[in-house]
Write a protein that holds these residues in place. Structure first.
Motif, PDB file in Angstrom:
ATOM      1  N   GLN A   1     -16.405   8.687  -5.529  1.00  0.00           N
ATOM      2  CA  GLN A   1     -15.391   7.811  -4.957  1.00  0.00           C
ATOM      3  C   GLN A   1     -15.576   6.374  -5.408  1.00  0.00           C
ATOM      4  O   GLN A   1     -14.603   5.648  -5.621  1.00  0.00           O
ATOM      5  N   SER A   2     -16.829   5.948  -5.598  1.00  0.00           N
ATOM      6  CA  SER A   2     -17.072   4.571  -6.030  1.00  0.00           C
ATOM      7  C   SER A   2     -16.493   4.307  -7.408  1.00  0.00           C
ATOM      8  O   SER A   2     -16.140   3.184  -7.738  1.00  0.00           O
ATOM      9  N   LEU A   3     -16.374   5.362  -8.231  1.00  0.00           N
ATOM     10  CA  LEU A   3     -15.801   5.211  -9.569  1.00  0.00           C
ATOM     11  C   LEU A   3     -14.293   5.035  -9.526  1.00  0.00           C
ATOM     12  O   LEU A   3     -13.689   4.529 -10.458  1.00  0.00           O
ATOM     13  N   PHE A   4     -13.662   5.473  -8.446  1.00  0.00           N
ATOM     14  CA  PHE A   4     -12.210   5.468  -8.378  1.00  0.00           C
ATOM     15  C   PHE A   4     -11.722   4.762  -7.122  1.00  0.00           C
ATOM     16  O   PHE A   4     -10.804   5.203  -6.466  1.00  0.00           O
ATOM     17  N   SER A   5     -12.345   3.665  -6.770  1.00  0.00           N
ATOM     18  CA  SER A   5     -11.910   2.859  -5.640  1.00  0.00           C
ATOM     19  C   SER A   5     -10.929   1.817  -6.155  1.00  0.00           C
ATOM     20  O   SER A   5     -11.317   0.876  -6.825  1.00  0.00           O
ATOM     21  N   PHE A   6      -9.655   1.996  -5.822  1.00  0.00           N
ATOM     22  CA  PHE A   6      -8.618   1.166  -6.422  1.00  0.00           C
ATOM     23  C   PHE A   6      -8.233  -0.021  -5.540  1.00  0.00           C
ATOM     24  O   PHE A   6      -7.206  -0.637  -5.736  1.00  0.00           O
ATOM     25  N   GLY A   7      -9.051  -0.319  -4.535  1.00  0.00           N
ATOM     26  CA  GLY A   7      -8.788  -1.521  -3.759  1.00  0.00           C
ATOM     27  C   GLY A   7      -7.952  -1.298  -2.528  1.00  0.00           C
ATOM     28  O   GLY A   7      -7.518  -2.248  -1.886  1.00  0.00           O
ATOM     29  N   TYR A   8      -7.686  -0.052  -2.142  1.00  0.00           N
ATOM     30  CA  TYR A   8      -6.917   0.228  -0.951  1.00  0.00           C
ATOM     31  C   TYR A   8      -7.811   0.902   0.084  1.00  0.00           C
ATOM     32  O   TYR A   8      -8.877   1.403  -0.222  1.00  0.00           O
ATOM     33  N   ASP A   9      -7.356   0.922   1.333  1.00  0.00           N
ATOM     34  CA  ASP A   9      -8.133   1.545   2.391  1.00  0.00           C
ATOM     35  C   ASP A   9      -8.320   3.030   2.122  1.00  0.00           C
ATOM     36  O   ASP A   9      -7.497   3.672   1.481  1.00  0.00           O
ATOM     37  N   GLU A  10      -9.401   3.583   2.641  1.00  0.00           N
ATOM     38  CA  GLU A  10      -9.652   5.003   2.468  1.00  0.00           C
ATOM     39  C   GLU A  10      -8.559   5.811   3.161  1.00  0.00           C
ATOM     40  O   GLU A  10      -8.016   5.412   4.181  1.00  0.00           O
ATOM     41  N   GLY A  11      -8.256   6.984   2.618  1.00  0.00           N
ATOM     42  CA  GLY A  11      -7.261   7.864   3.214  1.00  0.00           C
ATOM     43  C   GLY A  11      -5.864   7.303   3.147  1.00  0.00           C
ATOM     44  O   GLY A  11      -5.108   7.409   4.108  1.00  0.00           O
ATOM     45  N   SER A  12      -5.496   6.702   2.023  1.00  0.00           N
ATOM     46  CA  SER A  12      -4.171   6.101   1.904  1.00  0.00           C
ATOM     47  C   SER A  12      -3.567   6.399   0.540  1.00  0.00           C
ATOM     48  O   SER A  12      -4.272   6.678  -0.427  1.00  0.00           O
ATOM     49  N   LEU A  13      -2.252   6.343   0.487  1.00  0.00           N
ATOM     50  CA  LEU A  13      -1.528   6.522  -0.769  1.00  0.00           C
ATOM     51  C   LEU A  13      -0.582   5.353  -0.958  1.00  0.00           C
ATOM     52  O   LEU A  13       0.083   4.926  -0.002  1.00  0.00           O
ATOM     53  N   ARG A  14      -0.512   4.867  -2.192  1.00  0.00           N
ATOM     54  CA  ARG A  14       0.382   3.758  -2.502  1.00  0.00           C
ATOM     55  C   ARG A  14       1.261   4.141  -3.680  1.00  0.00           C
ATOM     56  O   ARG A  14       0.786   4.680  -4.676  1.00  0.00           O
ATOM     57  N   ALA A  15       2.579   3.866  -3.552  1.00  0.00           N
ATOM     58  CA  ALA A  15       3.543   4.142  -4.614  1.00  0.00           C
ATOM     59  C   ALA A  15       4.656   3.105  -4.556  1.00  0.00           C
ATOM     60  O   ALA A  15       4.926   2.531  -3.496  1.00  0.00           O
ATOM     61  N   GLU A  16       5.298   2.898  -5.692  1.00  0.00           N
ATOM     62  CA  GLU A  16       6.470   2.019  -5.688  1.00  0.00           C
ATOM     63  C   GLU A  16       7.687   2.780  -5.184  1.00  0.00           C
ATOM     64  O   GLU A  16       8.444   2.272  -4.358  1.00  0.00           O
ATOM     65  N   VAL A  17       7.878   4.007  -5.682  1.00  0.00           N
ATOM     66  CA  VAL A  17       9.042   4.807  -5.309  1.00  0.00           C
ATOM     67  C   VAL A  17       8.611   6.231  -4.968  1.00  0.00           C
ATOM     68  O   VAL A  17       7.807   6.837  -5.692  1.00  0.00           O
ATOM     69  N   ILE A  18       9.131   6.764  -3.869  1.00  0.00           N
ATOM     70  CA  ILE A  18       8.961   8.172  -3.511  1.00  0.00           C
ATOM     71  C   ILE A  18      10.348   8.735  -3.252  1.00  0.00           C
ATOM     72  O   ILE A  18      11.084   8.228  -2.405  1.00  0.00           O
ATOM     73  N   GLU A  19      10.717   9.781  -3.998  1.00  0.00           N
ATOM     74  CA  GLU A  19      12.076  10.310  -3.891  1.00  0.00           C
ATOM     75  C   GLU A  19      12.057  11.825  -3.913  1.00  0.00           C
ATOM     76  O   GLU A  19      11.435  12.439  -4.781  1.00  0.00           O
ATOM     77  N   GLY A  20      12.750  12.430  -2.941  1.00  0.00           N
ATOM     78  CA  GLY A  20      12.829  13.885  -2.877  1.00  0.00           C
ATOM     79  C   GLY A  20      13.902  14.326  -1.896  1.00  0.00           C
ATOM     80  O   GLY A  20      14.578  13.495  -1.279  1.00  0.00           O
ATOM     81  N   ASP A  21      14.033  15.638  -1.732  1.00  0.00           N
ATOM     82  CA  ASP A  21      15.016  16.166  -0.789  1.00  0.00           C
ATOM     83  C   ASP A  21      14.457  16.160   0.636  1.00  0.00           C
ATOM     84  O   ASP A  21      15.065  15.633   1.555  1.00  0.00           O
ATOM     85  N   VAL A  22      13.290  16.781   0.807  1.00  0.00           N
ATOM     86  CA  VAL A  22      12.641  16.872   2.120  1.00  0.00           C
ATOM     87  C   VAL A  22      11.305  16.144   2.032  1.00  0.00           C
ATOM     88  O   VAL A  22      10.444  16.509   1.237  1.00  0.00           O
TER      89      VAL A  22
END
Length: 266
Positions: free
Chosen positions: A196-217
């Motif tokens: 996890q220390s190799l891939f800590s992108f600066g956000y809180d643990e247990g979170s997802l960040r995206a610019e756009v999320i698009e779908g039906d459901v």
């Protein structure tokens, strides 16, 4: 993917010490020492349990790497299994790949089923029917029919699949996420501290960040996004959404915040 067989008429190649041989057509190729093949190979099975280097293209039925393996050309095979460290300097095309070790691909990865319980870094795009993640992925893009994410990922551009089911167990990121049915829930973080220390992108643990999320459901938890678009949308707890567009229905948890929401068609 593979051409004519005739493997029974070929000889085997074995390097158990430190050696260098030329490329060619073989039945089984086994490298258990510090071996180098100076050319392309066409074989039934390639097994690397030492430190193996192929200075060319590889065509094989099966590839198994439990040591350290480097392939400098494109790779075409049926099955790939990596429990050590695999380094592919070109594209990798296969039917299935399973890695519980570490894998680095300087090109793209194309296959039917991809299963990752270790770590994999891909310079270009993953294209597969089914992608199962219980480790760590970094890639430029990801495209498939089904994506089951139960780990940590960073996708530079688009993560796209018909069905997306994500259990966030670390700090995840994608520029855009698109699909028919998208479920993003918080999972228990069981990724090892070193990985996890190799891939800590600066956000809180247990979170997802995206610019756009698009779908039906859509069902989202612990997600931060600039834009969410969908037909039937449920915003679970822990979300921060700047703009949301929906068609049929919308539910928003009192533990989330949506700045602007618009029902399309009104």
């Amino acid at each position: 993917m593979m051409e004519g067989r005739g493997f029974e008429n070929r000889g085997d190649l074995k390097i158990s010490g430190s050696g260098s041989v030329g490329g060619g057509s073989y039945n089984n190729v086994k490298i258990s020492g510090a071996g180098k093949v100076t050319g392309s190979i066409d074989c039934r099975q390639l097994t690397i349990s030492g430190a193996g280097r192929i200075q060319g293209e590889v065509k094989a039925e099966d590839i198994s790497i439990s040591g350290s393996g480097k392939i400098e050309g494109a790779t075409y095979c049926q099955e790939v299994s990596i429990s050590g460290a695999g380094n592919f300097l070109g594209d990798l095309q296969c039917k299935s790949i399973s890695t519980s070790g570490s894998c680095k691909i300087d090109g793209g990865l194309k296959g039917e089923e991809v299963s990752i319980s270790g770590s994999i870094a891909i310079a270009k795009k993953i294209e597969a029917d089914i992608i199962k993640l219980s480790g760590i992925i970094t890639a430029f893009g990801l495209e498939g029919e089904r994506f089951y994410g139960d780990g940590i990922f960073k996708i530079e551009e688009l993560l796209n699949a018909d069905k997306i089911d994500i259990a966030i167990r670390g700090r995840c990121e994608a520029k855009e996420i698109g699909g028919e049915e998208i479920t993003i829930k918080t999972g228990r973080n069981n990724i090892g501290g070193f990985l996890q220390s190799l891939f800590s992108f600066g956000y809180d643990e247990g979170s997802l960040r995206a610019e756009v999320i698009e779908g039906d459901v859509l069902y989202l938890e612990n997600t931060t996004a600039k834009m969410v678009r969908g037909d039937k949308v449920i915003i679970g707890p822990g979300c921060t959404i700047e703009n949301l567009e929906y068609k049929t229905s919308l539910e928003v948890s009192e533990k989330s915040r949506v700045k602007n929401q618009v029902r399309l068609g009104e």
